[in-house]
Write a protein that holds these residues in place. Structure first.
Motif, short mmCIF file in Angstrom:
data_model
loop_
_atom_site.label_atom_id
_atom_site.label_comp_id
_atom_site.label_asym_id
_atom_site.label_seq_id
_atom_site.Cartn_x
_atom_site.Cartn_y
_atom_site.Cartn_z
N GLY A 253 -58.83 65.00 0.14
CA GLY A 253 -58.09 64.74 1.35
C GLY A 253 -56.78 65.50 1.43
O GLY A 253 -56.52 66.46 0.69
N ALA A 254 -55.91 65.03 2.32
CA ALA A 254 -54.64 65.70 2.57
C ALA A 254 -53.54 65.27 1.61
O ALA A 254 -52.45 65.84 1.63
CB ALA A 254 -54.19 65.44 4.01
N LEU B 269 -49.53 69.75 6.11
CA LEU B 269 -50.33 68.59 6.51
C LEU B 269 -51.52 69.03 7.35
O LEU B 269 -52.64 68.52 7.18
CB LEU B 269 -49.45 67.62 7.30
CG LEU B 269 -50.14 66.34 7.81
CD1 LEU B 269 -50.66 65.50 6.64
CD2 LEU B 269 -49.18 65.53 8.67
N ALA B 270 -51.28 70.01 8.23
CA ALA B 270 -52.37 70.53 9.07
C ALA B 270 -53.45 71.19 8.23
O ALA B 270 -54.65 71.07 8.52
CB ALA B 270 -51.81 71.52 10.09
N PRO C 56 -60.33 72.41 9.74
CA PRO C 56 -61.80 72.39 9.73
C PRO C 56 -62.43 73.72 9.31
O PRO C 56 -63.63 73.78 9.09
CB PRO C 56 -62.14 72.08 11.19
CG PRO C 56 -61.01 72.70 11.97
CD PRO C 56 -59.79 72.57 11.11
N ARG D 124 -58.51 73.71 -1.36
CA ARG D 124 -58.92 73.45 0.03
C ARG D 124 -59.91 74.50 0.52
O ARG D 124 -60.90 74.17 1.20
CB ARG D 124 -57.67 73.44 0.93
CG ARG D 124 -57.97 73.06 2.38
CD ARG D 124 -58.48 71.65 2.47
NE ARG D 124 -58.84 71.29 3.84
CZ ARG D 124 -59.88 70.52 4.15
NH1 ARG D 124 -60.66 70.04 3.19
NH2 ARG D 124 -60.13 70.22 5.41
N GLY E 66 -54.33 70.30 5.31
CA GLY E 66 -55.11 69.22 4.71
C GLY E 66 -56.24 68.73 5.60
O GLY E 66 -57.22 68.16 5.12
N PHE E 67 -56.11 68.94 6.93
CA PHE E 67 -57.14 68.50 7.88
C PHE E 67 -57.83 69.68 8.55
O PHE E 67 -58.61 69.49 9.49
CB PHE E 67 -56.51 67.60 8.95
CG PHE E 67 -55.99 66.30 8.43
CD1 PHE E 67 -56.85 65.24 8.18
CD2 PHE E 67 -54.63 66.13 8.16
CE1 PHE E 67 -56.38 64.04 7.70
CE2 PHE E 67 -54.15 64.93 7.66
CZ PHE E 67 -55.02 63.87 7.43
#
Length: 435
Positions: A191-192, A120-121, A126, A59, A123-124
């Motif tokens: 992605g996540a 999960l956060a 920024p 990531r 994974g998104f």
């Protein structure tokens, strides 16, 4: 029927914590209890170790491809700091919990759920800042779950079974790494999803134990008011007052520094000492980690079972430390990859044997195991988490000893690691509270 725990129960000196909990809850500790317990541990490690070893780095590389090395170091350091602080604090807090749902189960379930949301956060996320914040939150949450579940060993597992259970516990981290890597290969790295699926599978492994664990609620009159002093006390057990715990703690501390000196610098050793390059070292590293994991699994389970059969712990921990001494000497003297792999196998056997018995050993010398097992196991866990920070700082100085080039002296590094492992073996001999 579950009754509220009374002061008489807590202070009973005629039965140990496992026997008292069996009497009060009616829950026997047999093969199904142990199977669910080990599965839950693997589930937590699957969710926690997969990001630590694979997906966080991916990531970070997706967000900051040019500065990924420095950004990953920053994120890892923040996460390590969060883990270091949170484990003993949440262990102590679970000791003092008066929840009607029990002392350990709320921390296990809520901790895992919050850790899953934090991943999960990520994974998104920024930016690198939010990855770091998410990883710190995940470490805190999952370490709350770990602190709670590790307390089950001294509280619920009878002495006669602790070696076997400790042996299976010793391989759970490796199972988490292998299982997580396999899952990532299945679901991909976009992605996540690479964060979601390990937590989903981990949750399915945790729930059977969490939902069936019977606990005795602690009486509210025994609740300790939280102050800065009580929080700070979560990090400390006086080794002078409890010398057996102190010897076990420092014995593990030295052994784990030696282990991290090996695993942290194995890649650079192969490149600088054995002539591999960044393009050719990957297959050797994969093989080395495979034989290490296999050796750990074999010796952890076998050593734990055998220690129960003969009723002794210390000889196994001492033998494990000496095996690691031998492994470090072989690695230090390695001139071929075959010698290096032999050293890794012996290191795995020693590491697995240590993991398979030392938790059973500490459970038998843990201060106040009937009332403060969470704090005790949290403080003991520091003996393996602090070396993760110490080893990378110590290694560059050790590499400079008698170095005659820019790559450093790996022989001195691993010989000193052997000396640290030997020191750990010596300290274990001074323990008097268990054989």
């Amino acid at each position: 029927m579950i009754h509220t725990q009374t002061r008489t129960d807590l202070q009973s000196s005629e039965e140990g914590a496992p026997e008292r909990n069996i009497r009060l809850t009616g829950q026997q500790v047999g093969k199904w209890f142990i199977a669910k317990y080990i599965a839950a541990l693997i589930g937590i490690y699957l969710a926690l170790v997969t990001p630590a070893s694979v997906t966080i780095a991916l990531r970070v590389g997706q967000i900051d491809p040019e500065g990924k090395a420095g950004s990953f170091a920053l994120v890892s350091a923040v996460g390590a700091g969060a883990a270091l602080i949170s484990n003993p604090i949440f262990g102590a807090l679970s000791d003092r919990s008066t929840s009607r749902w029990g002392q350990r189960r709320p921390f296990l379930i809520v901790g895992f759920a919050c850790g899953a949301l934090a991943l999960l956060a990520i994974g998104f996320a920024p930016s690198i800042l939010w990855v770091a914040v998410g990883w710190a939150a995940a470490q805190c949450a999952f370490n709350a779950a770990l602190a709670a579940i590790m307390s089950v060993l001294p509280e619920r597992v009878p002495v006669a079974l602790r070696g076997r259970v400790s042996g299976f516990m010793g391989m759970t981290g490796q199972m988490g790494v292998v299982g997580g890597t396999f899952l990532i290969q299945l679901v991909g790295t976009s992605g996540a999803s690479m964060f979601i699926w390990p937590t989903v599978v981990g949750a399915l492994m945790v729930l059977p134990f969490a939902l069936t664990l019977r606990e005795v609620p602690k009486a509210r009159v025994e609740r300790v008011k939280e102050t800065a002093r009580t929080v700070l006390s979560s990090f400390w057990i006086n080794p002078l007052k409890h010398p057996d715990f102190g010897f076990a703690w420092f014995g593990r501390f030295f052994a784990w520094i030696a282990l991290y000196l090996l695993t942290t610098y194995k890649t650079y050793f192969l490149i600088d000492h054995l002539g591999y390059t960044t393009a050719t070292v990957a297959p050797v590293l994969t093989l080395a980690m495979f034989v290490l994991a296999l050796a750990i699994a074999v010796s952890s389970i076998g050593g734990g079972w055998l220690s129960d059969r003969i009723g002794r712990r210390k000889p196994f921990v001492i033998a494990a430390s000496l095996l690691f001494v031998i492994a470090m000497v072989i690695v230090a003297m390695s001139t071929t990859v075959e010698m290096f792999l032999i050293g890794m196998v012996i290191a795995g056997l020693g590491n697995g044997l240590y993991l398979g018995v030392d938790l059973a050993l500490i459970a038998e010398v843990l201060p106040d195991s009937g009332t403060a097992a969470g704090k005790g196991m949290g403080v003991f866990n520091l003996s393996s988490t602090i070396p993760q920070t110490v080893a990378p700082v110590l290694a560059p100085a050790l590499l400079l000893i008698n170095a005659d080039g820019t790559s450093g002296n790996y022989t001195s590094l691993y010989l000193i690691a052997a000396g640290l492992a030997f020191a750990g073996a010596v300290l274990i001999q001074f323990i008097r509270g268990t054989r």
